[in-house]
Write an enzyme that holds these catalytic residues in place. Structure first.
Site, PDB file in Angstrom:
ATOM      1  N   GLY A  14       0.411  -5.295  10.531  1.00  0.00           N
ATOM      2  CA  GLY A  14       0.275  -6.019   9.275  1.00  0.00           C
ATOM      3  C   GLY A  14      -0.309  -5.130   8.204  1.00  0.00           C
ATOM      4  O   GLY A  14      -0.224  -3.907   8.277  1.00  0.00           O
ATOM      5  N   CYS A  15      -0.924  -5.741   7.228  1.00  0.00           N
ATOM      6  CA  CYS A  15      -1.500  -5.036   6.086  1.00  0.00           C
ATOM      7  C   CYS A  15      -2.504  -3.985   6.542  1.00  0.00           C
ATOM      8  O   CYS A  15      -3.432  -4.291   7.279  1.00  0.00           O
ATOM      9  CB  CYS A  15      -2.184  -6.048   5.166  1.00  0.00           C
ATOM     10  SG  CYS A  15      -3.144  -5.283   3.865  1.00  0.00           S
ATOM     11  N   PHE A  16      -2.330  -2.743   6.089  1.00  0.00           N
ATOM     12  CA  PHE A  16      -3.238  -1.697   6.556  1.00  0.00           C
ATOM     13  C   PHE A  16      -4.648  -1.824   5.996  1.00  0.00           C
ATOM     14  O   PHE A  16      -5.581  -1.232   6.529  1.00  0.00           O
ATOM     15  CB  PHE A  16      -2.683  -0.280   6.365  1.00  0.00           C
ATOM     16  CG  PHE A  16      -2.118   0.078   5.020  1.00  0.00           C
ATOM     17  CD1 PHE A  16      -2.609  -0.448   3.836  1.00  0.00           C
ATOM     18  CD2 PHE A  16      -1.070   0.984   4.946  1.00  0.00           C
ATOM     19  CE1 PHE A  16      -2.079  -0.087   2.608  1.00  0.00           C
ATOM     20  CE2 PHE A  16      -0.533   1.357   3.721  1.00  0.00           C
ATOM     21  CZ  PHE A  16      -1.041   0.829   2.552  1.00  0.00           C
ATOM     22  N   CYS A  18      -6.365  -4.451   6.277  1.00  0.00           N
ATOM     23  CA  CYS A  18      -7.028  -5.179   7.365  1.00  0.00           C
ATOM     24  C   CYS A  18      -7.257  -4.270   8.561  1.00  0.00           C
ATOM     25  O   CYS A  18      -8.371  -4.149   9.051  1.00  0.00           O
ATOM     26  CB  CYS A  18      -6.175  -6.350   7.833  1.00  0.00           C
ATOM     27  SG  CYS A  18      -5.983  -7.662   6.639  1.00  0.00           S
TER      28      CYS A  18
END
Length: 181
Positions: A14-16, A18
């Site tokens: 997912g979003c890096f 995070c």
């Protein structure tokens, strides 16, 4: 830290913003870099990767000392901090750039990642089938500077407060022994 002992782990979950935040404070982790991997475009930009046309995933490259933290520990935290059962999606982030994928850098990592996924499935840790791919690492392109250490530099940003902070609190509670002092 003895650089001759350092190894590399690369995860897309997912979003890096995070994923980077979850690994930075672990004992034995020397460095975490946000970037792009697994696509066809050379030196992709964030805008290009977000378009979903490059084939790249948002990922993190972790440099760590295996004498201080095992690859299996990194895998455990990776699988505990994202949903490996959703294809090309993490929460509200949708697209192939948000896929769940382990990019191995050695044949041993490939075996360990595949065995770890099998263990999770055998123990029925998740209600649905794990869709995380295990792929050989290709060229990793560091993301633009403003993406590096994003959570640490922007803790009050709404996305960080809503998405990263609750997961980070859970991680700190459940993996206290693995955190740097």
């Amino acid at each position: 830290m003895d650089n001759s002992k350092l190894e590399t782990a690369i995860f897309a979950g997912g979003c890096f913003w995070c994923t980077e935040a979850f690994f930075t404070d672990l004992k034995g982790v020397d460095k975490v870099v946000s970037g792009y991997i697994g696509g066809t475009t050379k030196n992709p930009t964030y805008k290009e990767v977000c378009s979903g046309t490059t084939g790249h995933a948002e990922a993190i490259k972790i440099t760590y000392n295996p004498d201080e933290i095992a690859y299996e520990d990194l895998l455990e935290i990776f699988f505990a901090t994202h949903d490996p059962t959703t294809l090309n999606r993490q929460g509200a982030d949708i697209g192939t750039q948000y896929r769940s994928e382990v990019f191995y850098t050695t044949p041993e990592q490939k075996i360990k990642a595949e065995n770890f996924i099998k263990l999770l499935e055998d123990q029925k840790i998740f209600d649905k089938k794990i869709v995380t791919k295990v792929s050989e690492a290709t060229e990793f392109y560091p993301a633009e500077d403003y993406h590096q250490d994003y959570y640490a530099l922007n803790p009050n940003q709404p996305y960080c407060k809503a998405v990263i902070e609750p997961k980070l609190s859970k991680l700190k509670k459940n993996y206290k022994s693995k955190l740097k002092e």
